[in-house]
Design a protein around this motif. Structure first.
Motif, PDB file in Angstrom:
ATOM      1  N   ARG B  12       0.824  -1.284   0.151  1.00 16.78           N
ATOM      2  CA  ARG B  12      -0.068  -0.132   0.038  1.00 16.78           C
ATOM      3  C   ARG B  12       0.823   1.237  -0.081  1.00 16.78           C
ATOM      4  NH1 ARG B  12      -4.751   0.522   4.495  1.00 16.78           N
ATOM      5  NH2 ARG B  12      -5.739  -0.873   3.013  1.00 16.78           N
ATOM      6  N   TRP B  14       3.704   1.516  -1.032  1.00 18.02           N
ATOM      7  CA  TRP B  14       4.518   1.413  -2.492  1.00 18.02           C
ATOM      8  C   TRP B  14       3.602   2.112  -3.562  1.00 18.02           C
ATOM      9  CZ3 TRP B  14       7.290  -3.700  -4.208  1.00 18.02           C
ATOM     10  CH2 TRP B  14       8.005  -3.598  -5.288  1.00 18.02           C
ATOM     11  N   ARG B  15       2.481   1.852  -3.379  1.00 19.28           N
ATOM     12  CA  ARG B  15       1.318   2.361  -4.299  1.00 19.28           C
ATOM     13  C   ARG B  15       1.338   3.764  -4.139  1.00 19.28           C
ATOM     14  NH1 ARG B  15      -1.356  -2.502  -5.816  1.00 19.28           N
ATOM     15  NH2 ARG B  15      -1.740  -2.934  -3.858  1.00 19.28           N
ATOM     16  N   TRP B  19       1.859   7.194  -6.597  1.00 17.75           N
ATOM     17  CA  TRP B  19       0.808   8.242  -6.898  1.00 17.75           C
ATOM     18  C   TRP B  19       1.535   9.461  -6.670  1.00 17.75           C
ATOM     19  CZ3 TRP B  19      -3.113   8.465  -9.746  1.00 17.75           C
ATOM     20  CH2 TRP B  19      -4.149   7.314 -10.014  1.00 17.75           C
ATOM     21  N   LEU B 232       2.526   1.307 -11.666  1.00 17.09           N
ATOM     22  CA  LEU B 232       1.428   0.806 -10.812  1.00 17.09           C
ATOM     23  C   LEU B 232       1.157  -0.625 -11.268  1.00 17.09           C
ATOM     24  CD1 LEU B 232      -0.729   4.011 -10.650  1.00 17.09           C
ATOM     25  CD2 LEU B 232       0.031   2.547  -8.645  1.00 17.09           C
ATOM     26  N   ILE B 235       4.004  -2.768 -10.018  1.00 15.15           N
ATOM     27  CA  ILE B 235       3.535  -3.108  -8.455  1.00 15.15           C
ATOM     28  C   ILE B 235       2.364  -4.125  -8.113  1.00 15.15           C
ATOM     29  CG2 ILE B 235       2.845  -2.135  -6.348  1.00 15.15           C
ATOM     30  CD1 ILE B 235       4.230   0.416  -7.335  1.00 15.15           C
ATOM     31  N   ARG B 236       1.528  -3.906  -9.075  1.00 11.14           N
ATOM     32  CA  ARG B 236       0.328  -4.977  -8.895  1.00 11.14           C
ATOM     33  C   ARG B 236       0.895  -6.342  -9.354  1.00 11.14           C
ATOM     34  NH1 ARG B 236      -3.794  -3.283 -12.882  1.00 11.14           N
ATOM     35  NH2 ARG B 236      -3.201  -1.323 -12.107  1.00 11.14           N
ATOM     36  N   GLU B 239       3.257  -7.636  -6.467  1.00  6.19           N
ATOM     37  CA  GLU B 239       2.057  -8.178  -5.267  1.00  6.19           C
ATOM     38  C   GLU B 239       1.660  -9.540  -5.724  1.00  6.19           C
ATOM     39  OE1 GLU B 239      -0.998  -5.361  -4.888  1.00  6.19           O
ATOM     40  OE2 GLU B 239      -0.899  -5.804  -2.757  1.00  6.19           O
TER      41      GLU B 239
END
Lengths: 200, 266
Positions: B12, B14-15, B19, B232, B235-236, B239
């Motif tokens: 979280r 990281w995201r 942003w 993003l 990262i997803r 994850e």
């Protein structure tokens, strides 16, 4: 590795569809050309606003410098294109000497550019003299920057075609560098008439 | 905890850091161009009196705008940290490119602050300060803004180089596509135009010029946008690799949460 029977068919299909280098390098090349297009547009707008100043200033340029430089770059592009062909045919010694010769052309271009600028500056003509000379130094300066970058590419190309045993990434490097060099040549082919030959 | 030590809460953060890039971009544009009205900027060939007139004319707006620039500046560093972690996942912990990228990103954030401080000072006491001094502060702000571009250039080049190399974990599809490398190289190349800036007070290569300002700055913001989207996405993917794919809904119909223990430690 494919079965030998299939390889020629795949290779043939490969030859038909392939982008030189890879798609990404064309992002770079076309992006660069777009910036130059903006530059050329700005020059043309400025020229339309001061046609007399531009026409008079253009007379001060020595066309011979520009013409020889154009010949040097066109020759170097031809040499690079032949080098790519030689590399593909695994004629590495020929490719090496062709790339070397192209590098010599590039060096001569830089030297001649230095002489031409020196000649201009000795007449107290600087980027601040008027808008024409601002564009003259700007366009040739930015182009020179690209040529130096391309020359670094030629050095990489030279090292690549020199290798006795080819590596899988070699084709990519050779084609990317060659494509970029052709762009540098193409840009000069536009800059030369733009600066040295006016027509209002 | 996964074998990399990354928990769900870390993703979280990281995201959020990812942003931070777009927030920086919007915040800076609104503050600098909108509030301080620095687009188009005071021209490089203006007299000291004219430059002083610019600052005296909307002293307070410039002050607020530059303070906004200073507030948003460090978000760029957070964003660079998020990029660095994705790069490290791709090149392995011993790689250098992620560190080089991060250094470039941190310096860029400092540069953003630096030029804003000079322009803020130029507007400070502008009514009573001599025009030559105001011009001097304005000029220094532009020198910091433009001539330090190598930091951002190195960040973009280090970033671009990585995605042309082999993934350290042997991923079949790299975490970022190859074209972003070339796009990064091109956008970084547009920055070289600033080295002509001190020699050209008018035209496309002046600090207000179409190439040096609009193309180069446009490239910078476009890069932030493009990389943020890809960031993003990456990262997803990481994850999903490390914690398992996010379940949409659990068996009893309620929205499911990710298991705190990994499905399989990679």
């Amino acid at each position: 590795m494919l079965r030998p029977a299939l390889e020629p068919a795949v290779a043939a299909r490969d030859r038909e569809r392939r982008t030189p280098g890879e798609a990404g390098v064309w992002v770079f090349i076309l992006g660069d050309m777009t910036v130059f297009a903006v530059f050329f547009g700005a020059f043309l707008v400025a020229r339309s606003k001061q046609p007399a100043v531009f026409a008079a200033s253009r007379e001060d340029l020595v066309v011979a410098f520009g013409a020889v430089n154009t010949l040097l770059l066109l020759t170097s592009s031809l040499l690079v294109a032949r080098a790519v062909r030689a590399h593909r045919a695994a004629r590495s010694r020929e490719a090496v000497s062709l790339v070397g010769a192209a590098g010599v052309c590039a060096l001569l271009f830089v030297a001649l550019k230095g002489v031409e600028w020196g000649e201009r500056l000795s007449h107290h003509t600087t980027p601040g003299t008027n808008d024409f000379f601002m564009y003259y130094f700007a366009l040739t300066g930015v182009h020179l920057l690209h040529l130096l970058l391309g020359s670094a590419g030629l050095a990489v190309l030279w090292r690549t075609v020199r290798r006795p045993a080819p590596r899988p990434a070699d084709r990519l490097i050779v084609e990317c560098v060659a494509s970029y060099w052709h762009m540098v040549d193409l840009l000069w082919v536009v800059i030369f008439p733009l600066l040295y030959f006016a027509s209002t | 905890m996964t074998s990399t030590g990354t928990g769900a809460h870390d993703f979280r953060i990281w995201r959020i850091c990812a942003w931070a890039g777009p927030v920086y971009a919007v915040g800076e544009l609104v503050s600098w161009a909108g509030i301080a009205r620095f687009l188009p900027p005071p021209r490089e060939n203006w007299s000291a009196d004219r430059v002083a007139g610019f600052y005296r004319g909307h002293e307070v707006a410039i002050r607020i705008g530059m303070e906004g620039v200073l507030i948003f500046a460090l978000l760029y560093a957070l964003w660079s940290v998020a990029i660095a972690r994705v790069m490290r996942r791709a090149e392995g912990p011993e790689g250098l490119l992620s560190s080089i990228q991060l250094i470039g990103g941190i310096i860029t954030a400092l540069i953003t602050m630096g030029c804003a401080v000079f322009w803020l000072t130029a507007s400070f006491r502008a009514q009573t300060r001599a025009p030559d001094e105001i011009q001097s502060l304005n000029d220094t702000g532009w020198m910091v803004f433009d001539m330090t571009v190598m930091a951002t250039l190195i960040q973009m080049v280090a970033f671009g180089v990585l995605w042309l190399l082999r993934d350290a974990r042997g991923r079949a599809t790299p975490l970022m596509p190859r074209w972003v490398s070339y796009a990064s190289f091109w956008m970084a190349a547009t920055f070289f135009s600033v080295f002509f800036m001190p020699s050209f007070a008018t035209g496309p290569l002046s600090w207000q010029g179409i190439v040096t300002l609009y193309v180069a700055l446009g490239a910078f913001f476009a890069w932030i946008g493009i990389v943020s989207v890809l960031l993003l996405r990456a990262i997803r993917r990481i994850e999903a690799e490390e914690l398992g794919p996010a379940p949409a809904v659990s068996a009893d119909g309620a929205p499911a949460t990710r298991p705190s223990e990994p499905v399989a430690a990679l």
